[in-house]
Design a protein around this motif. Sequence first.
Motif, PDB file in Angstrom:
ATOM      1  N   GLN A  44       4.521   5.578  10.716  1.00 37.16           N
ATOM      2  CA  GLN A  44       4.911   4.990  11.780  1.00 37.16           C
ATOM      3  C   GLN A  44       4.968   3.374  11.695  1.00 37.16           C
ATOM      4  O   GLN A  44       4.553   2.862  12.557  1.00 37.16           O
ATOM      5  N   LEU A  45       5.759   2.903  10.610  1.00 35.11           N
ATOM      6  CA  LEU A  45       5.655   1.517  10.470  1.00 35.11           C
ATOM      7  C   LEU A  45       4.451   0.759  10.913  1.00 35.11           C
ATOM      8  O   LEU A  45       4.497  -0.151  11.418  1.00 35.11           O
ATOM      9  N   ILE A  46       3.236   1.193  10.122  1.00 31.75           N
ATOM     10  CA  ILE A  46       1.882   0.635  10.257  1.00 31.75           C
ATOM     11  C   ILE A  46       1.564   0.008   8.915  1.00 31.75           C
ATOM     12  O   ILE A  46       1.656   0.473   7.897  1.00 31.75           O
ATOM     13  N   LYS A  47       1.604  -1.276   8.935  1.00 33.30           N
ATOM     14  CA  LYS A  47       1.289  -2.055   7.842  1.00 33.30           C
ATOM     15  C   LYS A  47      -0.383  -2.013   7.514  1.00 33.30           C
ATOM     16  O   LYS A  47      -0.974  -1.873   8.662  1.00 33.30           O
ATOM     17  N   ARG A  48      -0.769  -2.151   6.253  1.00 33.08           N
ATOM     18  CA  ARG A  48      -2.164  -2.245   5.888  1.00 33.08           C
ATOM     19  C   ARG A  48      -2.817  -0.977   6.344  1.00 33.08           C
ATOM     20  O   ARG A  48      -4.139  -1.046   6.863  1.00 33.08           O
ATOM     21  N   ARG A  49      -2.357   0.063   6.126  1.00 31.49           N
ATOM     22  CA  ARG A  49      -2.973   1.505   6.510  1.00 31.49           C
ATOM     23  C   ARG A  49      -4.198   1.556   5.821  1.00 31.49           C
ATOM     24  O   ARG A  49      -5.176   2.116   6.485  1.00 31.49           O
ATOM     25  N   GLY A  50      -4.222   1.314   4.584  1.00 27.52           N
ATOM     26  CA  GLY A  50      -5.481   1.351   3.793  1.00 27.52           C
ATOM     27  C   GLY A  50      -6.531   0.802   4.255  1.00 27.52           C
ATOM     28  O   GLY A  50      -7.840   1.326   4.526  1.00 27.52           O
ATOM     29  N   LYS A  51      -6.320  -0.474   4.972  1.00 25.00           N
ATOM     30  CA  LYS A  51      -7.451  -1.488   5.447  1.00 25.00           C
ATOM     31  C   LYS A  51      -7.923  -0.969   6.736  1.00 25.00           C
ATOM     32  O   LYS A  51      -9.087  -1.044   6.970  1.00 25.00           O
ATOM     33  N   ALA A  52      -6.949  -0.249   7.342  1.00 22.35           N
ATOM     34  CA  ALA A  52      -7.456   0.525   8.716  1.00 22.35           C
ATOM     35  C   ALA A  52      -7.980   1.684   8.481  1.00 22.35           C
ATOM     36  O   ALA A  52      -8.228   2.431   9.680  1.00 22.35           O
ATOM     37  N   GLY A  53      -8.318   2.437   7.485  1.00 20.24           N
ATOM     38  CA  GLY A  53      -8.883   3.721   7.316  1.00 20.24           C
ATOM     39  C   GLY A  53      -7.764   4.738   7.505  1.00 20.24           C
ATOM     40  O   GLY A  53      -8.480   5.690   7.806  1.00 20.24           O
ATOM     41  N   LEU A  54      -6.528   4.498   7.537  1.00 18.71           N
ATOM     42  CA  LEU A  54      -5.564   5.631   7.948  1.00 18.71           C
ATOM     43  C   LEU A  54      -4.955   5.990   6.403  1.00 18.71           C
ATOM     44  O   LEU A  54      -3.664   6.491   6.596  1.00 18.71           O
ATOM     45  N   ILE A  55      -5.648   6.069   5.400  1.00 13.34           N
ATOM     46  CA  ILE A  55      -5.109   6.872   4.344  1.00 13.34           C
ATOM     47  C   ILE A  55      -6.316   7.691   3.666  1.00 13.34           C
ATOM     48  O   ILE A  55      -7.438   7.171   3.400  1.00 13.34           O
ATOM     49  N   ALA A  56      -5.977   9.071   3.690  1.00  9.59           N
ATOM     50  CA  ALA A  56      -6.849   9.934   3.075  1.00  9.59           C
ATOM     51  C   ALA A  56      -6.615  10.508   1.768  1.00  9.59           C
ATOM     52  O   ALA A  56      -5.206  10.837   1.444  1.00  9.59           O
ATOM     53  N   VAL A  57      -7.306  10.116   0.724  1.00  9.79           N
ATOM     54  CA  VAL A  57      -7.032  10.238  -0.585  1.00  9.79           C
ATOM     55  C   VAL A  57      -7.837  11.429  -1.399  1.00  9.79           C
ATOM     56  O   VAL A  57      -8.934  11.564  -1.074  1.00  9.79           O
ATOM     57  N   ASN A  58      -7.015  12.208  -2.353  1.00 13.65           N
ATOM     58  CA  ASN A  58      -7.807  12.958  -3.140  1.00 13.65           C
ATOM     59  C   ASN A  58      -8.253  14.230  -2.284  1.00 13.65           C
ATOM     60  O   ASN A  58      -9.677  14.837  -2.467  1.00 13.65           O
ATOM     61  N   LYS A  59      -7.573  14.774  -1.395  1.00 14.76           N
ATOM     62  CA  LYS A  59      -7.844  15.738  -0.579  1.00 14.76           C
ATOM     63  C   LYS A  59      -7.314  17.122  -0.817  1.00 14.76           C
ATOM     64  O   LYS A  59      -6.340  17.070  -1.276  1.00 14.76           O
ATOM     65  N   SER A  60      -8.331  18.187  -0.586  1.00 21.37           N
ATOM     66  CA  SER A  60      -7.644  19.508  -0.853  1.00 21.37           C
ATOM     67  C   SER A  60      -6.556  19.728   0.332  1.00 21.37           C
ATOM     68  O   SER A  60      -6.710  19.021   1.517  1.00 21.37           O
ATOM     69  N   TYR A  61      -5.808  20.896   0.345  1.00 26.75           N
ATOM     70  CA  TYR A  61      -4.884  21.186   1.515  1.00 26.75           C
ATOM     71  C   TYR A  61      -5.769  21.124   2.813  1.00 26.75           C
ATOM     72  O   TYR A  61      -5.449  20.798   4.147  1.00 26.75           O
ATOM     73  N   SER A  62      -6.804  22.167   2.930  1.00 28.98           N
ATOM     74  CA  SER A  62      -7.620  22.101   4.267  1.00 28.98           C
ATOM     75  C   SER A  62      -7.950  20.925   4.506  1.00 28.98           C
ATOM     76  O   SER A  62      -8.248  20.699   5.814  1.00 28.98           O
ATOM     77  N   GLU A  63      -8.622  19.811   3.623  1.00 28.07           N
ATOM     78  CA  GLU A  63      -9.031  18.696   4.165  1.00 28.07           C
ATOM     79  C   GLU A  63      -8.101  17.836   4.697  1.00 28.07           C
ATOM     80  O   GLU A  63      -8.208  17.071   5.684  1.00 28.07           O
ATOM     81  N   ALA A  64      -6.816  17.877   4.124  1.00 23.71           N
ATOM     82  CA  ALA A  64      -5.825  16.848   4.565  1.00 23.71           C
ATOM     83  C   ALA A  64      -5.432  17.599   5.934  1.00 23.71           C
ATOM     84  O   ALA A  64      -4.885  16.411   7.017  1.00 23.71           O
ATOM     85  N   LYS A  65      -5.060  18.811   5.992  1.00 20.86           N
ATOM     86  CA  LYS A  65      -4.703  19.323   7.322  1.00 20.86           C
ATOM     87  C   LYS A  65      -5.853  19.065   8.471  1.00 20.86           C
ATOM     88  O   LYS A  65      -5.339  18.442   9.708  1.00 20.86           O
ATOM     89  N   ASP A  66      -7.121  19.210   8.203  1.00 20.10           N
ATOM     90  CA  ASP A  66      -8.052  18.623   8.985  1.00 20.10           C
ATOM     91  C   ASP A  66      -7.869  17.375   9.530  1.00 20.10           C
ATOM     92  O   ASP A  66      -8.054  16.817  10.573  1.00 20.10           O
ATOM     93  N   TRP A  67      -7.794  16.375   8.644  1.00 21.96           N
ATOM     94  CA  TRP A  67      -7.699  14.948   8.766  1.00 21.96           C
ATOM     95  C   TRP A  67      -6.426  14.681   9.632  1.00 21.96           C
ATOM     96  O   TRP A  67      -6.727  13.819  10.464  1.00 21.96           O
ATOM     97  N   VAL A  68      -5.473  14.978   9.372  1.00 18.49           N
ATOM     98  CA  VAL A  68      -4.243  14.773  10.167  1.00 18.49           C
ATOM     99  C   VAL A  68      -4.308  15.498  11.632  1.00 18.49           C
ATOM    100  O   VAL A  68      -4.224  14.808  12.719  1.00 18.49           O
ATOM    101  N   MET A  69      -4.833  16.580  11.705  1.00 17.38           N
ATOM    102  CA  MET A  69      -5.151  17.103  13.243  1.00 17.38           C
ATOM    103  C   MET A  69      -6.086  16.426  13.896  1.00 17.38           C
ATOM    104  O   MET A  69      -5.934  16.645  15.194  1.00 17.38           O
TER     105      MET A  69
END
Length: 227
Positions: A44-69
């Motif tokens: 959504q055109l958000i810069k510096r997502r990593g510094k804002a805690g808005l990137i989930a890395v090295n997640k399983s499918y269920s973990e990524a799904k839960d993070w998004v939801m």
Amino acid sequence: HTYANPGVLITPEVLDKTTGQTWDALVDANPWLKQQKLVAKPDQLIKRRGKAGLIAVNKSYSEAKDWVMERMCKEQKVETVTGQLTHFLVEPLVPHQQDEEFYICLHSLRYYDEVLFYHEGGVDVGDVDAKAERLQLPTGTAISMAAVTEKLLGKVPAAKKENLASFIVSLYKFYQDLHFAYLEINPLVMLADNTVVPLDMAAKLDETASFLCAQKWGEVDWPPPFG
């Protein structure tokens, strides 16, 4: 020397089971979601997502799904702006080392295009305007691997220079052909086998070039603004 990096866009439709975009349908169309580690982030055109805690890395499918939801259609404050998160990208994780990350930005000014390159990339790249190497290309000037190597790649390991220069030349031709006004990749990763992977990109198209490029652009899905 490029890497075909699939990804899937997650929209608020996943909250409504009567729509076509359910999580089960996404997995059916993209079986890799359950076959490897993933990265999830807002689109959504958000810069510096990593510094804002808005990137989930090295997640399983269920973990990524839960993070998004947990964040879908919820209010989020990023620096001074508050808005709803409604669009997310879920992509395969690309394992790599910190020293394989680079930064590159192409932008257009009145009389020339400029390429900014820095030999380090990622969320902690810092003030690239102050420290990046620069290559200016006056209107009508062709780009060359020799100029890219000399002006931009002085701090890049010798074994990576030729392939990286070739990628930058091709990227600039792509930038010109599709009439971009701005294109930033951070990080741009070059793996040990010289495969090039653009992990995160922001870009602006010149809408006044629509009469020239509409067919090449195809159906452009403009990301929603944040806040």
